[in-house]
Scaffold this motif. Structure first.
Motif, PDB file in Angstrom:
ATOM      1  N   THR A 145       0.825  -1.220   0.000  1.00 19.31           N
ATOM      2  CA  THR A 145       0.000   0.000   0.000  1.00 19.31           C
ATOM      3  C   THR A 145       0.857   1.267   0.000  1.00 19.31           C
ATOM      4  N   ASN A 146       1.918   1.228  -0.783  1.00 22.42           N
ATOM      5  CA  ASN A 146       2.796   2.384  -0.955  1.00 22.42           C
ATOM      6  C   ASN A 146       3.539   2.774   0.319  1.00 22.42           C
ATOM      7  N   LYS A 147       3.651   1.857   1.248  1.00 25.88           N
ATOM      8  CA  LYS A 147       4.374   2.125   2.494  1.00 25.88           C
ATOM      9  C   LYS A 147       5.572   1.187   2.578  1.00 25.88           C
ATOM     10  N   GLY A 148       6.671   1.677   3.131  1.00 26.49           N
ATOM     11  CA  GLY A 148       7.882   0.890   3.175  1.00 26.49           C
ATOM     12  C   GLY A 148       8.746   1.176   1.950  1.00 26.49           C
ATOM     13  N   ARG A 149       9.591   0.220   1.603  1.00 23.56           N
ATOM     14  CA  ARG A 149      10.541   0.433   0.511  1.00 23.56           C
ATOM     15  C   ARG A 149      10.762  -0.877  -0.226  1.00 23.56           C
ATOM     16  N   ILE A 150      10.636  -0.858  -1.545  1.00 20.57           N
ATOM     17  CA  ILE A 150      10.912  -2.037  -2.361  1.00 20.57           C
ATOM     18  C   ILE A 150      11.905  -1.646  -3.448  1.00 20.57           C
ATOM     19  N   ILE A 151      12.953  -2.447  -3.576  1.00 22.28           N
ATOM     20  CA  ILE A 151      14.020  -2.158  -4.533  1.00 22.28           C
ATOM     21  C   ILE A 151      14.040  -3.247  -5.596  1.00 22.28           C
ATOM     22  N   ALA A 152      13.884  -2.835  -6.838  1.00 22.64           N
ATOM     23  CA  ALA A 152      13.942  -3.756  -7.975  1.00 22.64           C
ATOM     24  C   ALA A 152      15.364  -3.765  -8.516  1.00 22.64           C
ATOM     25  N   CYS A 153      16.025  -4.909  -8.439  1.00 25.41           N
ATOM     26  CA  CYS A 153      17.407  -5.047  -8.890  1.00 25.41           C
ATOM     27  C   CYS A 153      17.475  -5.881 -10.162  1.00 25.41           C
ATOM     28  N   ASP A 154      18.413  -5.543 -11.017  1.00 25.07           N
ATOM     29  CA  ASP A 154      18.652  -6.348 -12.214  1.00 25.07           C
ATOM     30  C   ASP A 154      19.982  -5.912 -12.814  1.00 25.07           C
ATOM     31  N   ILE A 155      20.518  -6.758 -13.692  1.00 26.93           N
ATOM     32  CA  ILE A 155      21.768  -6.410 -14.380  1.00 26.93           C
ATOM     33  C   ILE A 155      21.501  -5.783 -15.742  1.00 26.93           C
ATOM     34  N   ASN A 156      20.218  -5.673 -16.132  1.00 31.36           N
ATOM     35  CA  ASN A 156      19.839  -5.138 -17.432  1.00 31.36           C
ATOM     36  C   ASN A 156      19.184  -3.772 -17.251  1.00 31.36           C
ATOM     37  N   GLU A 157      19.859  -2.725 -17.712  1.00 33.65           N
ATOM     38  CA  GLU A 157      19.364  -1.368 -17.510  1.00 33.65           C
ATOM     39  C   GLU A 157      18.054  -1.121 -18.244  1.00 33.65           C
ATOM     40  N   GLY A 158      17.906  -1.697 -19.442  1.00 34.69           N
ATOM     41  CA  GLY A 158      16.687  -1.504 -20.206  1.00 34.69           C
ATOM     42  C   GLY A 158      15.464  -2.049 -19.495  1.00 34.69           C
ATOM     43  N   ARG A 159      15.609  -3.235 -18.902  1.00 42.19           N
ATOM     44  CA  ARG A 159      14.475  -3.811 -18.174  1.00 42.19           C
ATOM     45  C   ARG A 159      14.104  -2.960 -16.954  1.00 42.19           C
ATOM     46  N   LEU A 160      15.122  -2.434 -16.273  1.00 34.29           N
ATOM     47  CA  LEU A 160      14.846  -1.603 -15.101  1.00 34.29           C
ATOM     48  C   LEU A 160      14.158  -0.294 -15.489  1.00 34.29           C
ATOM     49  N   LYS A 161      14.507   0.270 -16.637  1.00 34.24           N
ATOM     50  CA  LYS A 161      13.817   1.478 -17.094  1.00 34.24           C
ATOM     51  C   LYS A 161      12.350   1.184 -17.354  1.00 34.24           C
ATOM     52  N   ARG A 162      12.087   0.021 -17.942  1.00 34.58           N
ATOM     53  CA  ARG A 162      10.690  -0.379 -18.178  1.00 34.58           C
ATOM     54  C   ARG A 162       9.968  -0.567 -16.842  1.00 34.58           C
ATOM     55  N   CYS A 163      10.656  -1.131 -15.854  1.00 32.00           N
ATOM     56  CA  CYS A 163      10.074  -1.304 -14.522  1.00 32.00           C
ATOM     57  C   CYS A 163       9.714   0.046 -13.917  1.00 32.00           C
ATOM     58  N   ALA A 164      10.607   1.012 -14.021  1.00 32.47           N
ATOM     59  CA  ALA A 164      10.352   2.338 -13.457  1.00 32.47           C
ATOM     60  C   ALA A 164       9.165   3.010 -14.137  1.00 32.47           C
ATOM     61  N   GLU A 165       9.062   2.849 -15.450  1.00 33.35           N
ATOM     62  CA  GLU A 165       7.927   3.427 -16.186  1.00 33.35           C
ATOM     63  C   GLU A 165       6.614   2.819 -15.717  1.00 33.35           C
ATOM     64  N   ARG A 166       6.600   1.504 -15.554  1.00 32.20           N
ATOM     65  CA  ARG A 166       5.382   0.831 -15.109  1.00 32.20           C
ATOM     66  C   ARG A 166       5.015   1.243 -13.681  1.00 32.20           C
ATOM     67  N   ALA A 167       6.024   1.428 -12.833  1.00 32.20           N
ATOM     68  CA  ALA A 167       5.762   1.832 -11.457  1.00 32.20           C
ATOM     69  C   ALA A 167       5.118   3.216 -11.409  1.00 32.20           C
ATOM     70  N   ARG A 168       5.608   4.136 -12.232  1.00 31.90           N
ATOM     71  CA  ARG A 168       5.007   5.479 -12.280  1.00 31.90           C
ATOM     72  C   ARG A 168       3.565   5.402 -12.758  1.00 31.90           C
ATOM     73  N   ARG A 169       3.328   4.609 -13.773  1.00 33.68           N
ATOM     74  CA  ARG A 169       1.967   4.469 -14.304  1.00 33.68           C
ATOM     75  C   ARG A 169       1.029   3.868 -13.266  1.00 33.68           C
ATOM     76  N   ALA A 170       1.562   2.974 -12.435  1.00 32.00           N
ATOM     77  CA  ALA A 170       0.746   2.307 -11.413  1.00 32.00           C
ATOM     78  C   ALA A 170       0.543   3.163 -10.170  1.00 32.00           C
ATOM     79  N   GLY A 171       1.193   4.315 -10.116  1.00 31.74           N
ATOM     80  CA  GLY A 171       1.030   5.186  -8.960  1.00 31.74           C
ATOM     81  C   GLY A 171       1.821   4.740  -7.748  1.00 31.74           C
ATOM     82  N   LEU A 172       2.921   4.041  -7.970  1.00 34.20           N
ATOM     83  CA  LEU A 172       3.730   3.535  -6.858  1.00 34.20           C
ATOM     84  C   LEU A 172       4.753   4.583  -6.428  1.00 34.20           C
ATOM     85  N   GLN A 173       4.856   4.777  -5.133  1.00 37.36           N
ATOM     86  CA  GLN A 173       5.793   5.745  -4.588  1.00 37.36           C
ATOM     87  C   GLN A 173       6.853   5.086  -3.710  1.00 37.36           C
TER      88      GLN A 173
END
Length: 426
Positions: free
Chosen positions: A246-274
């Protein structure tokens, strides 16, 4: 089709790029092209068998001609009209191609002389391991992997409810129903144009197989927790866990592929995740891991694997031997990743090891090897970790298969780092 055979990229990525370069193709034609391509990929071994039987070169065009003749029952006259050489039409049929179609005429895509592995589209590199895993259920499971996967959606509870999302899909005329096991899942029994799904664009829903949703559920990420998704990729499970928090706490998405992480960040913004952030790692032993030893309540290791559980969704994947080093090398990589990620788990914390593989060597065997060298961890049985999840093919772990559960093949083991007693006074 020819480009798919020449690149290591997944077929869906190749197809998307191909369509982007041909925006003049209409939606209906796109659907027909994709359906035809999927059919060719799902019958890869059988089409190759027929071409070898008749001494023909194994080319994309010959595969297409074989499919249209055997499966779609096109006559030679119909084929000559299709392959006319006119503008926007394929090149005219050659004499040898017409001879091939005459020989194939009246046959079916399956043949009694085909080996079982060919009929079931099971590649040589995986056949022995899958037979060991499934025994007498081998044919049933392989048959299930030949069926197209449904469209599974996860409702983003930060933006909508499952009832509202279901109602919206049904109002579009789609055959949508609640998922059987995933509490926020919806299953659509058809393949709609994703452009129609406004809820997908605004982050109210995400595409995620029901089995993948259950893996995220097993992590049991709670509001206020510190969580790591160690092999996050494009972040499907990261998003699911962040919503659970519920947007509380901290979750870190790790990966060795920068492109996949950029896609993850885009999806997180769209989902309203803080509460979600990304971390690019150089390898599984990145110094960031050592600096954050014992710092996290929950760690998910969705390890790179053979992908055998996803074959119904990615039929081209079965014809690519996993990694360059094969299954043994892949298992060694999984072991290194799991051992390194385990360092992040604090005392009393939870470590979840997951794959989308059906092979025991990547699943139960991997967990057993880890426990043998990490006695500070214990297995949390599925009945204790998530009693609401029933029907697993394994008594202690989450084990899902297409034939038994109508999901992708998934495995997940929940492990807990035992609480260390505090040292007494000297």
């Amino acid at each position: 089709m020819s480009e798919i055979g020449l690149t290591a990229r997944p077929a869906d990525a190749v197809v998307s790029a191909w369509f982007r370069a041909r925006r003049q193709i209409g939606e209906r034609d796109r659907g027909e092209i994709i359906a035809l391509l999927q059919a060719l990929l799902r019958h890869h071994a059988r089409l190759g068998w027929w071409l070898e039987r008749h001494g023909r070169r194994d080319t994309p065009r010959n595969r297409l001609l074989t499919w249209l003749t055997l499966a779609e029952r096109r006559s030679l006259t119909q084929m000559q009209r299709l392959f006319s050489g006119a503008k926007f039409a394929p090149a005219a049929l050659t004499e040898p191609e017409q001879t091939l179609m005459v020989k194939l005429h009246g046959g079916t895509i399956n043949h009694p002389a085909m080996p079982e592995e060919v009929c079931l589209e099971c590649p040589d590199w995986a056949a022995e391991a899958l037979r060991r895993r499934f025994g007498e259920d081998f044919a049933a499971e392989m048959t299930a992997l030949l069926t197209p996967a449904p469209l599974d959606l996860r409702v983003n509870t930060l933006k909508s409810t499952r009832a509202a999302a279901l109602r919206g899909l049904q109002e579009l005329g789609l055959s949508a129903e609640l998922s059987q096991r995933a509490p926020h899942g919806i299953r659509v029994r058809e393949r709609p144009s994703l452009a129609r799904l406004v809820a997908l664009k605004n982050g109210e829903i995400e595409i995620q197989d029901e089995g993948s949703q259950l893996v995220a559920l097993l992590v049991d990420a709670r509001p206020g927790d510190r969580v790591v998704d160690f092999c996050a990729g494009a972040g499907g499970k990261t998003l699911a866990m962040a919503a659970q928090m519920t947007n509380k706490g901290r979750i870190i998405a790790c990966d060795i592929n920068e492109g996949r992480l950029k896609r993850c960040a885009e999806r997180a913004r769209r989902a309203g995740l803080q509460n979600a952030e990304t971390r690019l790692l150089t390898s599984e032993t990145d110094r960031w891991v050592k600096r954050h030893k014992g710092s996290f309540d929950r760690v998910l290791v969705d390890a790179p694997c053979s992908g055998t559980g996803t074959w119904r969704r990615n039929p081209d994947a079965r014809w690519s031997t996993p990694q360059e080093q094969g299954l043994d090398g892949l298992a060694a990589l999984q072991a290194r990743i799991l051992a390194s990620a385990a360092r992040l788990v604090k005392s009393g914390g939870r470590l979840v090891y997951a794959t989308c593989s059906l092979l025991s060597e990547e699943n139960e065997v991997q967990v057993a090897a880890f426990l043998a060298t990490h006695p500070e961890f214990r297995v949390v049985p599925l009945s204790e970790a998530a009693p609401q999840i029933r029907g697993s093919a394994h008594p202690d772990y989450l084990s899902l298969t297409p034939a038994r559960h109508d999901t992708d093949g998934f495995f997940a083991a929940v492990l807990s780092r035992q609480v260390q007693p505090e040292a007494g006074p000297a």
